[in-house]
Design an enzyme around this catalytic site. Structure first.
Site, PDB file in Angstrom:
ATOM      1  N   ASP A 298       0.798  -1.227   0.000  1.00 20.40           N
ATOM      2  CA  ASP A 298       0.000   0.000   0.000  1.00 20.40           C
ATOM      3  C   ASP A 298       0.833   1.281   0.000  1.00 20.40           C
ATOM      4  O   ASP A 298       0.315   2.342  -0.355  1.00 20.40           O
ATOM      5  CB  ASP A 298      -0.971  -0.005   1.185  1.00 20.40           C
ATOM      6  CG  ASP A 298      -2.108  -1.006   0.966  1.00 20.40           C
ATOM      7  OD1 ASP A 298      -2.417  -1.302  -0.194  1.00 20.40           O
ATOM      8  OD2 ASP A 298      -2.673  -1.488   1.958  1.00 20.40           O
ATOM      9  N   TYR A 382      -9.505  -0.600   3.057  1.00 15.10           N
ATOM     10  CA  TYR A 382      -8.960  -0.466   4.414  1.00 15.10           C
ATOM     11  C   TYR A 382      -8.587   0.968   4.758  1.00 15.10           C
ATOM     12  O   TYR A 382      -8.233   1.748   3.877  1.00 15.10           O
ATOM     13  CB  TYR A 382      -7.691  -1.303   4.561  1.00 15.10           C
ATOM     14  CG  TYR A 382      -7.929  -2.651   5.221  1.00 15.10           C
ATOM     15  CD1 TYR A 382      -8.181  -2.736   6.584  1.00 15.10           C
ATOM     16  CD2 TYR A 382      -7.895  -3.819   4.494  1.00 15.10           C
ATOM     17  CE1 TYR A 382      -8.395  -3.957   7.196  1.00 15.10           C
ATOM     18  CE2 TYR A 382      -8.113  -5.060   5.098  1.00 15.10           C
ATOM     19  CZ  TYR A 382      -8.362  -5.111   6.453  1.00 15.10           C
ATOM     20  OH  TYR A 382      -8.576  -6.314   7.049  1.00 15.10           O
TER      21      TYR A 382
HETATM   22 CU   LIG Z   1      -7.174  -7.243   7.893  1.00 18.33          CU
END
Ligand SMILES: [Cu+2]
Length: 640
Positions: A298, A382
């Site tokens: 990420d 996320y």
């Molecule tokens: Cu997770």
């Protein structure tokens, strides 16, 4: 000619005018086509000797690093330009190299999928005919030796169903459909259909209107500091209590802290020259073809700064807040300001120290307080919050808060209690694969000066014998890590393992070399096989500790360009040289994180899970450095 006004400090945040100037200089070389895009424009930080010499009376050279995508092929240009002099300092073409995914190209990939007849046919096989109800998530494609990867910048795309625009798409994966798109050429390469799986029935809503009645018995909790905050801010220089540091944000690394020092009796003692999250990876552990390739880096494939949120008072941060705005560049090289990208405030943190003297009758209590410097990045489904804490007793902590929505898969209806292997059921017909979140923090340590050595500390039972007649003796061993290979280490909580960064040339009042200790949390390493694709690409995650001699170009744990990279770059490559790391300018790299075995309670949006580490003084001071924290009220001290 220069069009920018020079900021007051070499580590000041990059300003919009400097970004504009950097893009202009790059374009005026005449070596870029109009379609060239800027994957990265960030401050090229000054070399340490130049920084140490500041202020030396000379003008500050402000340099900017650019990663430029010249065309649709898998190649980038890495350039460094001097915006104070208007010159190009370096210009390197790197074929077979992919930048982080570009937002503009990801958007075109979404459009291309929806226009493709194979994709439309796959949707119709599932009874979906309204393309606007399909959420389309481009993912970094990884490196698996499939033909589509050859000399292309590609994405693998996953799909979700949203009856309404504000639905939680991850509740309703359109399982079985996977598209490969050439990002540079905006061309769908293949739509794979592994077979229809029914779309899960529940909407997985978490908005107030989805949840029903809200609790009504939470009374207001307000943080007030009637006399103002205890910190001061000058540009990006922060001073709080005895701490000082500079704050910046990098497009890839996100929040970066520089020149962290502690004022000890009028002398600022350095501790960390630079601290940042250098990389992170989220490898999924489900072996089916829809999910076995999912390994998001990420930082390097998206960018923790590029994905940083604009934070809101009373929501993300509570109390008396100072926000830092950050100037970033669009992919066209145009500056824009991300307001409130970094939040800073003070928090009460329970007790700092206490003793009730039963003999003397005195009771002394001091309140702990910490300075919080934080940012939050949204990377697809996320959220990651990065919280640096500074305490009154010299402790530094990094806490990562993991929240947001898990990556999910639709499964056939089954018997109650059943679940597919390598996953947890989180809702009817909805599973979440086991996965990990592994972060690597790069600590350019500077404990009372640049020359440091790392020792591994282990605690063991001593052998019983004449010197240990009651077999109670604890033995603590400190082993110097002298080369890079020796310093590839993992945690061992059963031996209270920690790593001490020692300055052998500076002694405390007890004659001991001064040190800070890296105290790891309960943390995993990578579970995927080291020879797997992600094992090679995320070599940094196979160990909890790495130590390297400082080099300014060794910045990111998986290398500068992890997207679609075959692996081996970054820490594994650098440490192959097995360089000396004793009594030299070193960088400590710590991998930490969580193995996420999803719970029903993580659905539909995940309560924060925590990961991180502490960096605590160990003989850096001669005694508890927080004795001088005053009691907060008359009843907290016998003397008050
Ligand atoms: Cu997770």
């Amino acid at each position: 000619m220069t069009t920018t006004e020079t900021p007051a400090h070499p580590l000041a945040m990059l300003e919009g005018a400097e970004i504009e100037e950097a893009a202009r200089i790059a374009r005026e070389t005449g070596r870029l086509p109009d379609a060239a895009r800027f994957a990265y424009i960030g401050l090229e930080e000054p070399e340490k000797d130049a920084l140490a010499a500041f202020p030396d009376g000379a003008a500050i050279a402000r340099r900017v690093r650019l990663v430029i995508v010249p065309g649709p092929e898998a190649s980038v240009i890495e350039a460094v330009v001097d915006v104070s002099a208007g010159t190009v300092d370096s210009w390197v073409e790197r074929p077979e190299t992919r930048p982080a995914l570009l937002f503009e190209e990801a958007m075109y990939a979404i459009i291309a999928c929806k226009e493709h007849p194979d994709w439309q046919a796959a949707m119709r096989r599932r009874g979906i005919t309204d393309w606007d109800k399909v959420q389309t998530d481009p993912w970094p494609a990884g490196n698996f030796g499939v033909d589509h990867e050859d000399n292309r910048r590609i994405t693998r795309v996953l799909f979700y169903y949203r009856e309404n625009p504000t639905d939680n798409g991850y509740a309703r994966p359109i399982e079985g459909v996977l598209a490969f798109v050439d990002l540079g050429r905006r061309e769908v390469l293949e739509v794979v259909d592994y077979g229809v799986v029914p779309i899960p029935p529940e909407r997985g809503g978490y908005l107030p209107e989805d949840v029903g009645p809200m609790r009504t018995d939470l009374t207001p909790l307000e943080i007030t500091q009637p006399d103002g905050a205890s910190f001061t801010v000058d540009g990006n220089l922060v001073e709080w209590q005895k701490w000082s540091m500079r704050v910046t944000m990098d497009p890839y690394e996100g929040l970066v802290l520089h020149t962290i020092g502690y004022d000890d009796g009028g002398r600022v003692r350095p501790i960390l020259h630079r601290a940042s999250v250098s990389e992170m990876v989220v490898p999924y552990g489900e072996p089916g073809p829809m999910h076995n390739w999912k390994n998001a880096f990420d930082a390097g494939e998206w960018g923790l700064g590029r994905m940083a949120n604009s934070l809101k008072l009373g929501c993300d941060c509570l109390g008396l807040i100072h926000y830092f705005d950050v100037d970033f560049a669009t992919e066209q090289g145009v500056p824009f300001t991300l307001e409130h990208a970094i939040c800073m405030h003070e928090e009460d943190y329970g007790i700092l120290w206490k003793h009730a003297d039963l003999h003397g009758g005195t009771t002394e209590v001091r309140r702990s307080r910490r300075l919080v410097v934080s940012s939050i990045s949204t990377v697809g489904n996320y959220e990651y919050g990065f919280y640096w804490y500074f305490y009154l007793d010299g402790t530094i902590q990094l806490e990562v808060k993991l929240t947001g929505i898990m990556s999910t898969m639709a499964v056939e209806p089954g018997e109650p209690g059943e679940h597919p292997p390598h996953t947890s059921m989180v809702a009817p017909q909805l599973a979440a694969p086991y996965h990990q979140h592994l972060f690597n923090v790069r600590l350019d340590v500077d404990v009372d000066g640049a020359l440091n050595t790392v020792y591994e500390i282990n605690a063991d039972p001593a052998a019983p014998g004449p010197d240990n007649p009651l077999a109670n003796s604890i033995e603590v061993t400190a082993t110097a890590l002298e080369t890079e290979q020796q310093a590839k280490r993992t945690v061992d909580p059963s031996r209270s393992r920690s790593w001490k960064v020692v300055n052998p040339d500076v002694r405390n009042g007890l004659g001991q070399p001064v040190a800070y200790k890296l105290v790891p949390g309960s943390t995993p390493t990578l579970l995927a096989d080291p020879d797997s694709s992600v094992g090679r690409r995320a070599g940094f995650a196979t160990r909890n500790l790495w130590v390297t001699p400082y080099r300014s170009d060794e910045r990111r744990a998986a290398g500068d360009h992890p997207n679609q990279h075959a692996g081996g770059d970054g820490l594994p490559a650098w440490t192959d040289a097995d360089r000396s790391i004793a009594d030299t300018d070193i960088v400590v790299w710590h991998t930490f994180g969580v193995t996420h075995i999803p719970r029903p309670e993580d659905w539909p949006v995940m309560p924060v899970e925590y990961a991180g580490f502490h960096f605590v003084p160990f003989g850096f001071f001669d005694r508890n450095p927080a004795l001088d924290v005053p009691p907060t009220g008359g009843h907290c001290s016998a003397e008050a």
